[in-house]
Design a protein around this motif. Structure first.
Motif, PDB file in Angstrom:
ATOM      1  N   VAL B 128       0.541  -1.136   0.119  1.00 56.30           N
ATOM      2  CA  VAL B 128      -0.034   0.035   0.031  1.00 56.30           C
ATOM      3  C   VAL B 128       0.765   1.203   0.212  1.00 56.30           C
ATOM      4  O   VAL B 128       0.422   2.344  -0.674  1.00 56.30           O
ATOM      5  CB  VAL B 128      -0.824   0.074   1.282  1.00 56.30           C
ATOM      6  CG1 VAL B 128      -1.471   1.340   1.369  1.00 56.30           C
ATOM      7  CG2 VAL B 128      -2.033  -0.898   1.079  1.00 56.30           C
ATOM      8  N   ALA B 129       1.981   1.482   0.906  1.00 59.13           N
ATOM      9  CA  ALA B 129       2.579   2.567   1.056  1.00 59.13           C
ATOM     10  C   ALA B 129       3.836   2.917   0.008  1.00 59.13           C
ATOM     11  O   ALA B 129       3.791   3.709  -0.678  1.00 59.13           O
ATOM     12  CB  ALA B 129       3.370   2.638   2.295  1.00 59.13           C
ATOM     13  N   ILE B 130       4.531   1.682  -0.428  1.00 61.03           N
ATOM     14  CA  ILE B 130       5.541   1.989  -1.227  1.00 61.03           C
ATOM     15  C   ILE B 130       5.448   1.232  -2.550  1.00 61.03           C
ATOM     16  O   ILE B 130       5.566   1.690  -3.522  1.00 61.03           O
ATOM     17  CB  ILE B 130       6.967   1.404  -0.764  1.00 61.03           C
ATOM     18  CG1 ILE B 130       7.246   1.995   0.795  1.00 61.03           C
ATOM     19  CG2 ILE B 130       8.265   1.569  -1.555  1.00 61.03           C
ATOM     20  CD1 ILE B 130       8.406   1.591   1.425  1.00 61.03           C
ATOM     21  N   GLY B 131       4.854   0.039  -2.691  1.00 59.30           N
ATOM     22  CA  GLY B 131       4.537  -0.675  -4.053  1.00 59.30           C
ATOM     23  C   GLY B 131       3.951   0.470  -4.858  1.00 59.30           C
ATOM     24  O   GLY B 131       4.001   0.401  -6.126  1.00 59.30           O
ATOM     25  N   SER B 132       2.993   1.124  -4.051  1.00 58.49           N
ATOM     26  CA  SER B 132       2.162   1.983  -4.911  1.00 58.49           C
ATOM     27  C   SER B 132       2.672   3.356  -5.380  1.00 58.49           C
ATOM     28  O   SER B 132       2.351   4.074  -5.968  1.00 58.49           O
ATOM     29  CB  SER B 132       0.815   2.075  -4.177  1.00 58.49           C
ATOM     30  OG  SER B 132       1.020   3.014  -3.006  1.00 58.49           O
ATOM     31  N   GLY B 133       3.862   3.406  -4.690  1.00 55.16           N
ATOM     32  CA  GLY B 133       4.611   4.862  -4.920  1.00 55.16           C
ATOM     33  C   GLY B 133       4.014   5.876  -4.106  1.00 55.16           C
ATOM     34  O   GLY B 133       4.530   7.034  -4.010  1.00 55.16           O
ATOM     35  N   ILE B 318       5.244   6.624   9.789  1.00 59.61           N
ATOM     36  CA  ILE B 318       4.800   5.369  10.381  1.00 59.61           C
ATOM     37  C   ILE B 318       5.006   3.998   9.712  1.00 59.61           C
ATOM     38  O   ILE B 318       5.591   3.148   9.773  1.00 59.61           O
ATOM     39  CB  ILE B 318       3.833   5.276  11.542  1.00 59.61           C
ATOM     40  CG1 ILE B 318       4.028   6.219  12.689  1.00 59.61           C
ATOM     41  CG2 ILE B 318       3.567   3.961  12.137  1.00 59.61           C
ATOM     42  CD1 ILE B 318       2.949   6.546  13.730  1.00 59.61           C
ATOM     43  N   ILE B 319       3.859   4.104   8.871  1.00 61.13           N
ATOM     44  CA  ILE B 319       3.647   3.065   7.957  1.00 61.13           C
ATOM     45  C   ILE B 319       4.972   3.042   6.751  1.00 61.13           C
ATOM     46  O   ILE B 319       5.326   1.834   6.517  1.00 61.13           O
ATOM     47  CB  ILE B 319       2.249   3.229   7.119  1.00 61.13           C
ATOM     48  CG1 ILE B 319       1.184   3.457   7.928  1.00 61.13           C
ATOM     49  CG2 ILE B 319       2.157   2.058   6.021  1.00 61.13           C
ATOM     50  CD1 ILE B 319       0.973   2.193   9.052  1.00 61.13           C
ATOM     51  N   LEU B 320       5.653   4.103   6.504  1.00 65.83           N
ATOM     52  CA  LEU B 320       6.752   4.099   5.398  1.00 65.83           C
ATOM     53  C   LEU B 320       7.834   3.392   5.912  1.00 65.83           C
ATOM     54  O   LEU B 320       8.525   2.524   5.595  1.00 65.83           O
ATOM     55  CB  LEU B 320       6.689   5.437   5.067  1.00 65.83           C
ATOM     56  CG  LEU B 320       8.129   5.381   4.102  1.00 65.83           C
ATOM     57  CD1 LEU B 320       7.676   5.039   2.630  1.00 65.83           C
ATOM     58  CD2 LEU B 320       8.719   6.824   3.959  1.00 65.83           C
ATOM     59  N   GLY B 321       7.944   3.829   7.234  1.00 65.88           N
ATOM     60  CA  GLY B 321       9.139   2.981   8.262  1.00 65.88           C
ATOM     61  C   GLY B 321       9.268   1.597   8.254  1.00 65.88           C
ATOM     62  O   GLY B 321       9.836   0.944   8.032  1.00 65.88           O
TER      63      GLY B 321
END
Ligand code: NA
Ligand code: NA
Ligand code: NA
Lengths: 87, 431, 431, 431, 87, 87
Positions: B128-133, B318-321
């Motif tokens: 959700v956070a990084i795969g989607s950019g 928080i989610i990114l970390g």
């Protein structure tokens, strides 16, 4: 095979060098154009400045929730005033 | 009962933990130590370190997708079905999964879902956070909303210092490719580009680019980027002092002119326009940065500006970390490549700093001595740490020399500069 | 025109409402009444009650997925296509959809999507918040960030009280299976485990486990868990008084030693380490709890800690509550099983309380009378309600007896204890 | 090198920009200008304008899905594969993609994903926020949490003014269909309904309905709705003055009775109940509005009420605005249909205002002169702008005439009225 | 073809007119029912009002956490004042 | 069939009983280990305590935004005190 690999790697290094030249060129090109555009922008903004004065009712940055800040600030100001003026 | 005990024993960490996982748990604990005790970029490194530990909990597979869970579960019938979908023997499933892409990968995921395997918690966060950019872009929006570009608007020429410092990126790209002569290293152009962006000294840009060009290296790249950003006060001063003379460092700069509200509003729109005309591949990064800044400067949407500066950036951080931490799995992180990345990242910071200072010296000459060359070091970005370092080194040379505001120009220019560099890399390598 | 009127009439609630939906609307209204008037865990029960009403709006199908919408729409061609995909006669589509799983279920969903049926609002909330498992974990992170574990660190032996109270869980598990002798009950081991977790007296843990082991019972389980947590001040005191003597209840406990900042920082990491070594299946729950607590205690990421305690937990609570409510559809909730769940849940709370108090009595003896056995009742968790109840009952026996801080130890130990129990159930039953 | 330069040149905006994109960038800049300088609904129009510029960045395809990215990339092999999936010649892929639906569309998306094309940033925002229908509903929850319905509860008859003003919606529906006689216009019943909802003067309702009935027109509809809401102080007064006499405008109204806390709590539940019984198709909109209002009025969940009023609505507004902007792509927006939508929207506001005022005159007569007919104009909603306009026009006629509170009744009635109208349109047209 | 189109459009217009009648009918119907229901609701609320008085302990809008901070701050201020003034 | 069901249920009950023993065992085992580990942790923390003193610049738990509230509260408290005591 080892030889082929090293050829491949040389190719890759050449590609990398090209990318470096290209990349630094674009970064400098882009930011140089931006330097001049920003100067133009500032000149333009300066000219448009007078009409801006006519609309001074742009909303102030303080919103309602900051109320407490205001109270605090007033309280501090009042207490300083008293301290200074011997109240 | 016995069965239950055995199931529990088999499910225990100590019965399954691998040496690599132990090492990674220590790495995670180390990152947390650095964050808490040494104040190393704690907002990111603490969640990353914690995510690292979670990703290396044995058996749990928190960072695995559905296919990974299927492999972990080890049901022979399911393994057989997966092997059939991927067209590999059961014995080579590990590699088969790693190299699957396109239709085969989609089908493997569908199979795992249909067999009831669901992705682990950290994998979901990552998707959700990084795969989607999206997460790095939302952080960038927050950075835009938190940044005052006045210093840059008052003195646009400092953009060139931000440009020069990007030399750290491109020389590191060459360095990464050169490392390939050492056996064990085999970086592709895309991977080398993702590593090079560490030299941009900008966390969200690094994560965004790495997620597009080299997701497997993302963990090491992000850790290197944030660690070196935290080390800026140690890395930069020696280089700055080496390349400048005492008299150069003493130069006091003229006070910056005030910048009007209208200029501040037009600034993000101007930057966006140039990006649109010349480098559309940088549009996501530059777009969100300038959007955040327009929210800030417009003065009419304070609700949104504050949301971007606080609620959104905090929740996303928080989610990114945790998501970055999920990429610190032992089998991906514990390789000689990670050592290479750490070495290259350090080099990138040094070279970027040097290039910035040298450009500062050039501007010093051209301006007839009005520019203090130290401010070039701030061009690497690492906002606002690098600008503070400049201020400190300046004060050491001259107790009345306050360079902070002057260094903010190149400092924020460095953010734009590395977003532009990322755009170039995406356009050429990621196309 | 006539056609339009007929379409509208057919679309009206009163033309379609079923008796079960009327009952469930009343149940929803009752939950809202309890939340507002009686103060029953309003943060959860108000959204759950409202979600319950929304889920039972006739025709709208807010809690249905795409396949459910297809069934509601009743287009013969579409029903035929669905029947073909599922390999059942059109007349048995209802059952066919209920029992479809794996590939058939995936294909049915794809068919519905391709035919233009989209899931209802509540179904989407459920899928994102609970289906993914993310919402209860984010709530748990917030609980960690809100909880001060000092009392537990100062007196680790109170962990045993939190352990004893989990007997409520496992005896309820037996109870649920025993209920199967009554016709109409047919709980599987997974369902019995999901019901038993009500005895953990911990909302997010119950929702997390139920979503993994028995999603169809999730509504009843969550409602029972939160209702009984609200009823703790009524359920616990009689049991506490029954099992203790007046002189035991009068025992004043020694003041707790102060706990250092470093201990507070090491605590979450220690708990996580043990979880990693011994019970990886509890890693999502324990991981997020300790992560939230580390955000709180580290002292270097106040932005993130506050986000976890406020913005994130509030937003997630709203969506979580509505999502739980979506599982209170008439056809799922109005069954004899729900009555069984309510009865078992009450038993679980009583047994957990009793087990905690009995362990408290044991510690009272072993400590030479230094431990007030009442604090064992707080081991069920239901933070901080159960600790307050202990304090009140203690005060009734002795007006100088303030047990609140002493009860906080077993109280937060109960949170860890039920997360551990959930991990065991997941490892053995959910594997 | 040459290859690199060419790749960069081909990737530049100026080498690819189309005239339509230039126009749309100017439109976006114009919306931002109106938002900042003229204060036109800046919370929405600023993000929409910015999203509009981003959606028209050439080459980047920020608003395209995976299939759109495949088309932009132009790889012949990939185009061939897509043509095969869609069953059209490669030359007609543009149209083929546009008209693909159901299974073909799903397969095309899967193909693009398998070939490595990922949706652009704005497309992802759109899919999550609007495609799912969730963002306008969360905004509506916030509106409910921000709105005090006391004035309506004190004087329920003002609901009829809110009903009358919805005539603007349905007459515009006829208008849109009538436009079809002009060559170039070819609105379907669904599209005409989506356009008509502009007359509801309610942003989230308009976006929700347009996303269901006519996603391609969503950009124009949302821009029209918010622009005219900002223009209410200019559009309404002439109509109000034309239809009323000076003596009517002078009427002072009796002070409203105080409303008890219990009434405020029962109000959202009552409205929800009627919606459930008579218009389930309006349940998502009415449900979330009344849920937000219950959070507000219950008094026991202030944490959640504040989250709905602040954090959630702010974050969602940012993403919603950018998502709406993503629908302002040149090829969709620059058509004669958009001009028609703008004209119809203006007519809708005028007719709605007139219908409200005329109903106000009727109530003036029936009440023996106690009702000031001006308050009917507030029935279009556009909360709280329309009520303020009523107050101002009333004050012009009589300096002691404070109509603000009296106009709040019809004003919030207009919100319910247009949600009901949206429910009717969904039930009949969207079914 | 042109003729066919115009017939189609007339059909559409008729559908639109029907939808208008239906829609305005339902909007007025729904809101009229709501008028009477709200009046009933207010009467009901009035009757239930007495019992409500019995439960005046509905939570106040100020939440506990803020309260404590304020109390703490006041306590600190007062104790400092005392320390300074020898109370 | 009825007979078979009852056998099945007995099996299930046995499984449940096993799960209870296992579960309570693990819960007690885990938390007992935790008791000892926490004691060890506290001892360790105590030893590391001296170096901690060397770094007393760890950020304080009160952040800036609360600060203002506290100031406001103090100001209010002080002014009330003055009002009451005639200062
Ligand atoms: Na940079
Ligand atoms: Na518990
Ligand atoms: Na309206």
């Amino acid at each position: 095979m080892r030889h082929g690999e090293s050829v491949m790697n040389t190719d890759l290094l050449i590609q990398g060098a090209e990318l470096m030249l290209l990349g630094m060129g674009i970064v400098f090109g882009f930011l140089t154009v931006l330097v001049f555009t920003l100067r133009g922008m500032s000149l333009l903004a300066d000219r448009l400045h007078q009409p801006e004065q006519v609309h001074p009712e742009l909303p102030p940055p303080i919103d309602v929730s900051d109320h407490r800040q205001v109270i605090a600030a007033i309280a501090v100001a009042v207490s300083r005033y008293r301290a200074t003026h011997g109240a | 009962m016995e069965q239950g005990f055995e199931a529990i024993w088999r499910s225990m960490g100590i019965a399954n933990i691998e040496i690599g996982q132990i090492v990674m748990v220590l790495v995670g604990a180390g990152l947390i130590f650095l964050a808490i005790r040494k104040g190393f970029e704690p907002l990111l490194l603490l969640p990353i370190g914690f995510g690292c530990i979670l990703a290396n909990v044995p058996v749990a597979g928190l960072a695995e997708d559905g296919v990974g869970q299927l492999l972990l579960a080890g049901d022979p019938a399911h393994l057989g079905a997966l092997a059939q979908v991927l067209g590999v023997p059961v014995g080579e499933l590990g590699d088969g999964v790693k190299h699957a892409h396109g239709a085969a990968s989609s089908e493997a995921k569908l199979l795992a879902h249909n067999l009831g395997y669901e992705p682990g918690m950290l994998y979901q966060f990552y998707a959700v956070a990084i795969g989607s950019g999206v997460a790095p872009l939302l952080i960038f929006m927050g950075v835009g909303a938190l940044t005052d570009f006045s210093a840059l608007i008052a003195k646009p020429s400092t953009l060139l210092l931000g440009a020069a410092a990007q030399f750290g990126i491109f020389s590191t790209l060459i360095g990464a490719l050169a490392l390939n002569v050492i056996p064990g290293f085999d970086f592709t152009l895309a991977e080398a580009s993702a590593i090079a962006i560490i030299g941009g000294a900008d966390g969200p840009t690094a994560i965004f680019l790495a997620s597009k060009l080299a997701p497997d290296l993302l963990g090491a790249i992000a850790v290197a980027a944030y660690s070196y950003m935290a080390l800026v006060p140690i890395i930069q001063p020696p280089i700055m002092k080496l390349l400048t003379t005492q008299s150069e460092r003493r130069v006091e700069m003229q006070q910056l002119r005030p910048v009007s509200k209208l200029e501040k509003i037009l600034f993000p729109l101007t930057v966006l326009l140039l990006c649109l005309l010349f480098l559309p591949s940088a549009a996501p990064l530059i777009g969100m940065l300038t959007f955040g800044n327009l929210l800030r400067e417009s003065g009419v949407v304070d609700r949104l500006s504050k949301a971007a500066q606080n609620e959104i950036i905090n929740a996303v951080t928080i989610i990114l970390g945790l998501s970055v931490g999920s990429k610190l799995q032992a089998d991906k992180f514990l390789s000689v490549e990670t050592l290479g990345i750490l070495a290259l990242g350090a080099a990138a910071f040094c070279i970027g700093t040097a290039a910035g200072v040298l450009m500062g010296k050039l501007m010093h000459r051209l301006s007839g001595g009005k520019v203090n060359p130290l401010i070039g070091a701030a061009g690497v970005s690492a906002v606002p740490m690098a600008a503070r370092v400049v201020n400190k080194v300046g004060l050491e040379a001259n107790h009345h020399n306050f360079l902070l505001m002057h260094a903010m120009g190149p400092n924020v220019a460095g953010v734009i500069g590395s977003a532009v560099a990322a755009g170039v890399l995406l356009a050429v390598v990621g196309g």
